[in-house]
Motif scaffolding. Structure first.
Motif: not given
Length: 411
Positions: A197-200, A230-240
């Motif tokens: 999973f990726t948190i944006y 703006p519809a911006c997304s910044y990847s701040i974390a990943t869950v595995s």
């Protein structure tokens, strides 16, 4: 008259919130007219609409708001503090100066508090309600649901299934999950197997060099997209989640890499990134690429389902969280964790997260044992969520949402 009475009277006066609301309505009415209409000068009117409450001596105003903030420590009574910030600009500035972050005072006040790290000592206790019919999840502040169901809503999420992934769109309100809305704060996206999973985040992390992914859906005409939203997304974390190849029975194993939080935040004297405003607020401190330049960029994919931006890069090594290993109970014949009474129903979704650090990180032993995030079931479609520093409510909620997705390869 008590200070609470003073604030309530402010909310009812015409030269307080009523004038501000009326001024906003008048502004919308004039903006909706054609270009041939000439709007009146609002400069002198604004000074009159501030009213007598804006002319209070700074020392008196500071003392009033400080006493109100100290007396109203829990919701819904803490709404009075928000009312103070809504009187006028001078009251808002003083209130923002007095109200501390959750890390400092352990309380949630303004919406930006949901993006700020929690307290270092005692966790902030919340609970999540799941609605299977609408595929929505609501995060409330408090130990357990109240009988009158008048709980303070913090965040809401809606589960959206796609062909190759699943999205959890997170919003400040429970009835608006549009990415073009001011209430949009971020989302969680899974892979096809539900293992990664990726948190944006909707805003760039503090003290981080990150590439924004600004994409606009084809449903909107370019002129309808506001350059301030703006519809911006910044990847701040990943869950595995680890794959369960042998199909053995046991708890899930997960790791969280917080790209926006350095591991140095867990060290003695360390600090975690703390935002103080949303990008679309009046005191906006972030600048975005103009819409005209975005639309000319040939590298932009106008699909609303693909995201390929790199994660945020913080100065130093990112913080990694791991689930605390449970112990096997011979008499109960099940895996057990000490949730300190906050979890009452056995579930594969239950977990506790602690910092996964190495000796060279110089993290005190006491910090390594602290449970940073705790999630567990207490009833049908009701779960508790307790979080503390360095996670924010938004980050903790997104991590917990990952447990609701189907994981056939992990169980």
């Amino acid at each position: 008259m008590s200070f609470k009475g003073i604030v309530r009277e402010l909310m009812e006066l015409k030269d307080g919130i009523g004038n501000i609301s009326r001024r906003r309505f008048e502004g919308r009415r004039w903006r909706n007219r054609g270009r041939s209409h000439i709007a009146p000068d609002q400069g002198p009117l604004y000074a009159l609409e501030q009213g007598k409450w804006a002319d209070l001596p700074p020392e008196l105003l500071l003392d009033i708001i400080r006493r109100v903030e100290a007396s109203e420590t829990s919701w819904p009574a803490r709404t009075v503090v928000v009312f103070c910030a809504a009187v006028c600009k001078s009251w808002r500035e003083v209130t923002k100066e007095i109200v501390q972050t959750p890390e400092q005072c352990g309380r949630l006040t303004f919406p930006i508090s949901l993006k700020q790290p929690g307290p270092r000592e005692s966790p902030i206790q919340c609970f999540i309600k799941r609605d299977r019919a609408t595929s929505t999840f609501r995060l409330f502040f408090g130990l357990t649901p109240s009988e009158d169901e008048n709980d303070k809503l913090l965040l809401a999420a809606k589960k959206i299934r796609r062909v190759t992934s699943t999205d959890f769109v997170i919003s400040l309100v429970a009835d608006d999950f549009s990415r073009s809305s001011n209430a949009y704060v971020g989302k969680l996206r899974s892979n096809f197997l539900g293992t990664n999973f990726t948190i944006y985040d909707s805003q760039p992390p503090c003290d981080a060099t990150v590439k924004a992914n600004c994409r606009y859906s084809r449903r909107f005409h370019p002129r309808q997209v506001s350059p301030r939203l703006p519809a911006c997304s910044y990847s701040i974390a990943t869950v595995s989640y680890e794959l369960n190849v042998l199909r053995t029975r046991g708890p899930r194993r997960l790791h969280c890499v917080m790209h926006s939080i350095p591991v140095s935040s867990m060290q003695e004297g360390g600090t975690a990134p703390t935002p103080y405003s949303f990008p679309h607020s009046s005191d906006e401190s972030f600048s975005f690429q103009p819409v005209s330049q975005v639309l000319k960029d040939p590298t932009i994919n106008f699909s609303s389902t693909s995201l390929s931006e790199p994660p945020a890069e913080v100065s130093g090594e990112p913080l990694t969280l791991k689930n605390k290993a449970p112990r096997w109970h011979e008499q109960l014949q099940c895996w057990c964790l000490n949730f300190r009474g906050r979890v009452t129903v056995a579930s594969v979704k239950n977990f506790q997260l602690v910092a996964a650090v190495e000796p060279h990180h110089n993290v005190p032993a006491a910090e390594q044992e602290k449970v940073i995030l705790q999630f567990g079931k207490i009833g049908k479609d009701i779960f508790t969520m307790d979080y503390r520093y360095p996670l924010s409510a938004f980050q903790a909620f997104a991590i917990c949402l990952s447990s609701f997705d189907t994981k056939p390869a992990c169980e």
